[in-house]
Design an enzyme around this catalytic site. Structure first.
Site, short mmCIF file in Angstrom:
data_model
loop_
_atom_site.label_atom_id
_atom_site.label_comp_id
_atom_site.label_asym_id
_atom_site.label_seq_id
_atom_site.Cartn_x
_atom_site.Cartn_y
_atom_site.Cartn_z
N GLU A 157 -10.85 -23.59 -0.20
CA GLU A 157 -9.16 -23.88 0.25
C GLU A 157 -8.68 -24.95 -0.75
OE1 GLU A 157 -7.24 -22.06 1.69
OE2 GLU A 157 -8.75 -20.55 3.05
N GLU A 192 -0.02 -31.82 -7.67
CA GLU A 192 -0.01 -31.90 -6.36
C GLU A 192 0.52 -33.23 -5.96
OE1 GLU A 192 -3.62 -31.28 -3.99
OE2 GLU A 192 -2.42 -30.51 -2.39
N LYS A 229 -20.40 -31.07 6.53
CA LYS A 229 -20.33 -32.42 6.09
C LYS A 229 -19.09 -32.90 6.01
CE LYS A 229 -19.55 -34.73 2.10
NZ LYS A 229 -18.69 -35.85 2.84
N CYS A 274 -2.18 -29.86 2.67
CA CYS A 274 -2.55 -28.92 1.62
C CYS A 274 -1.31 -28.14 1.54
CB CYS A 274 -3.54 -27.82 1.51
SG CYS A 274 -4.07 -27.32 3.03
P1 NDP Z 1 -12.18 -34.10 -2.43
O1 NDP Z 1 -12.18 -32.72 -2.95
O2 NDP Z 1 -12.79 -35.20 -3.33
O3 NDP Z 1 -12.88 -34.12 -1.18
C1 NDP Z 1 -13.09 -32.93 -0.17
C2 NDP Z 1 -14.64 -33.18 0.49
O4 NDP Z 1 -15.48 -32.79 -0.61
C3 NDP Z 1 -15.13 -34.56 1.26
O5 NDP Z 1 -15.93 -33.84 2.02
C4 NDP Z 1 -15.83 -35.17 -0.01
O6 NDP Z 1 -16.87 -35.92 0.29
C5 NDP Z 1 -16.50 -33.53 -0.76
N1 NDP Z 1 -17.01 -33.92 -1.95
C6 NDP Z 1 -16.57 -34.62 -2.94
N2 NDP Z 1 -17.48 -34.43 -4.16
C7 NDP Z 1 -18.37 -33.38 -3.67
C8 NDP Z 1 -19.32 -32.96 -4.63
N3 NDP Z 1 -19.45 -33.25 -5.94
N4 NDP Z 1 -20.06 -32.12 -3.76
C9 NDP Z 1 -19.86 -31.56 -2.75
N5 NDP Z 1 -18.90 -32.18 -2.05
C10 NDP Z 1 -18.11 -33.17 -2.58
O7 NDP Z 1 -10.86 -34.53 -2.24
P2 NDP Z 1 -10.26 -36.30 -2.08
O8 NDP Z 1 -10.57 -36.42 -0.67
O9 NDP Z 1 -10.69 -37.13 -3.08
O10 NDP Z 1 -8.54 -36.00 -2.32
C11 NDP Z 1 -8.24 -35.97 -3.67
C12 NDP Z 1 -7.28 -34.94 -3.72
O11 NDP Z 1 -7.61 -33.61 -3.35
C13 NDP Z 1 -5.79 -35.33 -2.94
O12 NDP Z 1 -5.21 -36.16 -3.54
C14 NDP Z 1 -5.22 -33.91 -2.91
O13 NDP Z 1 -4.57 -33.81 -3.96
C15 NDP Z 1 -6.44 -32.89 -2.85
N6 NDP Z 1 -6.82 -32.78 -1.46
C16 NDP Z 1 -6.48 -31.46 -0.78
C17 NDP Z 1 -6.73 -31.19 0.44
C18 NDP Z 1 -6.38 -29.69 1.08
O14 NDP Z 1 -6.28 -29.67 2.18
N7 NDP Z 1 -6.30 -28.66 0.09
C19 NDP Z 1 -7.42 -31.98 1.22
C20 NDP Z 1 -7.92 -33.29 0.61
C21 NDP Z 1 -7.76 -33.55 -0.52
P3 NDP Z 1 -16.52 -37.37 0.33
O15 NDP Z 1 -15.27 -37.54 1.06
O16 NDP Z 1 -17.72 -38.16 0.65
O17 NDP Z 1 -15.87 -37.65 -1.22
#
Ligand code: NDP
Length: 485
Positions: free
Chosen positions: A253, A388, A171, A287
């Site tokens: 992660e 972060e 996904k 990250c």
């Molecule tokens: P999210 O954690 O919301 O999204 C990551 C993934 O999870 C996306 O595919 C998202 O789908 C999916 N997701 C969201 N809600 C659910 C749920 N209820 N159940 C299952 N899957 C879900 O991160 P964001 O993209 O909103 O980023 C927000 C913050 O997260 C950033 O500002 C940063 O701080 C952190 N982040 C950290 C990352 C890392 O590499 N460690 C990567 C990205 C973000 P969808 O896109 O459809 O919402």
């Protein structure tokens, strides 16, 4: 219109609903993608289950061959995949190509390991009896991927999953499905057994759509036995809770706030260059980014001057343009968040050395651009110190003694990576031992080595990706006793 990939076919959502994928540099629509539903996830689970029967039965060598062939096929389409990635994500083409390079390296690494997933034969205290440890594939896995590195973070799940004999449903983040779909289209064509067989239809599926619908369904679905998640700590907590109800195998992660500690005896020129890459690569949306910079008092001024100089010369722009060195933030929300974090620090006495505002100028007004920013005199309880910062802003702190720097570095709730820059072996060893992080680098930052395990402690996650260690999370371990009677 892009299509999902289920059971080896490109399909629309059963709901027939779609949504627009936009370019963060221009606001233009790149393409539309299917808005997946629970019914689409169900279709993908059935396809992945059917494929599992065949895939788990292949020889490990054949799994390795299929992964190697998948790499060749991705290479054939890499120009197109890189362009899609730049357009939907915002990163520069250079960064997109580097991401593809990392994806390929990771898949090749697990292709090599497919035939090395070993168990054991164990002597037992009973006469005529022996034990065995079998390592068997789990079944259907779900990989939930964020938007910052859509391809490599897909690869860190798909590679070990397939190598160990599992099938997988990916996904992607809803805002970055396109490069993933194009890459998996190639992966699906991968052959083995001297080209006589193709990866079973349904071995790799991609269901596009929102986290709250598609992601949530993967977490809840009882026949998805393993969830690999990369994303925010907040959603990570939710993933563990929901997947935990079905006793799924879970790896997380999550976010990080990596400290970079630079001692007075460090090679400052190299450290300055690496601080630039470590914080501002991918527009700071990593990250593993350097999110807090701790400088020894005696080198702090020259370090800050050197880094500020590099940042003033950085060309921001649409990632498709050759001269662009930094693209926009991926989402309006992300830019607003960084802006607020910087403003809060400023209102509490932090000084802006460079940046601190939205980037303006020709071609920048329609995108989510933000200037690369350095902050000094930052209070330790400011948001940029505690949270972060997922964008191009770097808080800087001064210290006089390593113990103090380590204590400040460890004061974060996160524990993903940490680096120390020094030529003093004792100082390096102290930092290696005491820094609370899943990964510590000495005179280096993370290069995305597939050879080493990668993951976090504290709020940064659970389990490990990369390295042979990642395979442990894609197998069930079975203890067997055989008695000769
Ligand atoms: P999210 O954690 O919301 O999204 C990551 C993934 O999870 C996306 O595919 C998202 O789908 C999916 N997701 C969201 N809600 C659910 C749920 N209820 N159940 C299952 N899957 C879900 O991160 P964001 O993209 O909103 O980023 C927000 C913050 O997260 C950033 O500002 C940063 O701080 C952190 N982040 C950290 C990352 C890392 O590499 N460690 C990567 C990205 C973000 P969808 O896109 O459809 O919402």
């Amino acid at each position: 219109m892009a299509r999902m990939l289920i059971g080896g076919e490109a399909v629309a959502s059963e709901s027939e609903n779609t949504y627009e994928v936009r370019n963060p540099a221009t606001g233009a629509v790149v393409d539309t993608a299917p808005a997946g539903t629970a019914a689409d996830v169900e279709r993908a689970v059935k396809a992945a289950e059917t494929a599992f029967g065949e895939w788990a039965d292949t020889t490990p060598e054949d799994r390795g061959r299929a992964l190697m062939n998948a790499c060749d096929l991705i290479k054939e389409a890499s120009g197109e995949i890189a362009q899609l990635l730049t357009q939907e994500q915002g990163k520069t083409l250079f960064e997109a190509n580097l991401e593809i390079h990392h994806l390929l390296h990771g898949l090749e690494f697990y292709a090599g390991l497919a035939s090395k997933v070993r168990g054991a034969q164990v002597p037992l205290p009973q006469k005529g009896a022996y034990g065995m440890v079998l390592r068997q594939p789990i079944g259907v896995c779900g990989g939930i991927v964020p938007w910052n590195f859509p391809l490599t973070l897909m690869g860190t799940k798909l590679g070990p999953a397939l190598a160990a004999g599992n099938t997988i449903i990916i996904k992607p983040a809803s805002t970055t499905p396109l490069a993933t779909l194009r890459a998996v289209e190639q992966i699906q064509k991968a052959t083995y057994a001297d080209g006589k067989k193709t990866l079973p239809a349904g071995a790799v599926n991609v269901v596009t759509g929102s986290g709250s619908v598609v992601g949530e369904e993967l977490l809840k679905h009882p026949r998805v036995r393993r969830i690999a998640f990369t994303g925010s700590t907040e959603v990570g907590r939710h993933v563990m809770e929901v997947a935990g109800r079905e006793i799924k195998r879970v790896t997380l992660e999550l976010g990080g706030s990596d400290p970079m500690i630079v001692m007075d005896d460090a090679n400052v020129d190299t450290a300055v260059k690496m601080a630039d890459v470590g914080r501002f690569f991918n527009c700071g949306q990593m990250c593993l980014g350097v999110k807090r910079l701790f400088l020894h008092e005696s080198i702090a001024n020259s370090f800050i001057d050197g880094l500020a100089d590099i940042l003033r010369k950085k060309t921001l722009g649409n990632g498709m343009q050759k001269e662009s060195r930094m693209g926009p933030l991926h989402m309006e929300y992300q830019r607003a968040e960084v802006e607020e974090q910087v403003e809060e620090a400023r209102s509490r006495g932090a000084k802006v050395v460079v940046g601190g505002a939205r980037a303006t100028g020709e071609g920048l007004d329609k995108g989510y651009f933000y200037e690369p920013t350095l902050l000094t005199d930052v209070p330790m309880d400011a948001r940029v110190s505690r949270e972060e910062v997922f964008g191009p802003a770097l808080p800087i702190y001064r210290f006089t003694d390593l113990d103090e720097a380590i204590e400040l570095a460890n004061s974060s709730e996160y524990g993903l990576g940490a680096s120390i820059w020094t030529r003093n072996l004792l100082a390096a060893n102290k930092a290696i031992e005491r820094l609370q992080a899943g990964n510590v680098w000495v005179n280096s930052l993370h290069y995305g080595y597939d050879e080493l395990p990668f993951g976090g402690v504290k709020a940064s996650g659970l389990g490990r990706e990369h390295g042979p260690e990642a395979l442990d999370y894609y197998v069930e371990t079975k203890g067997v006793v055989v008695v000769n009677v």
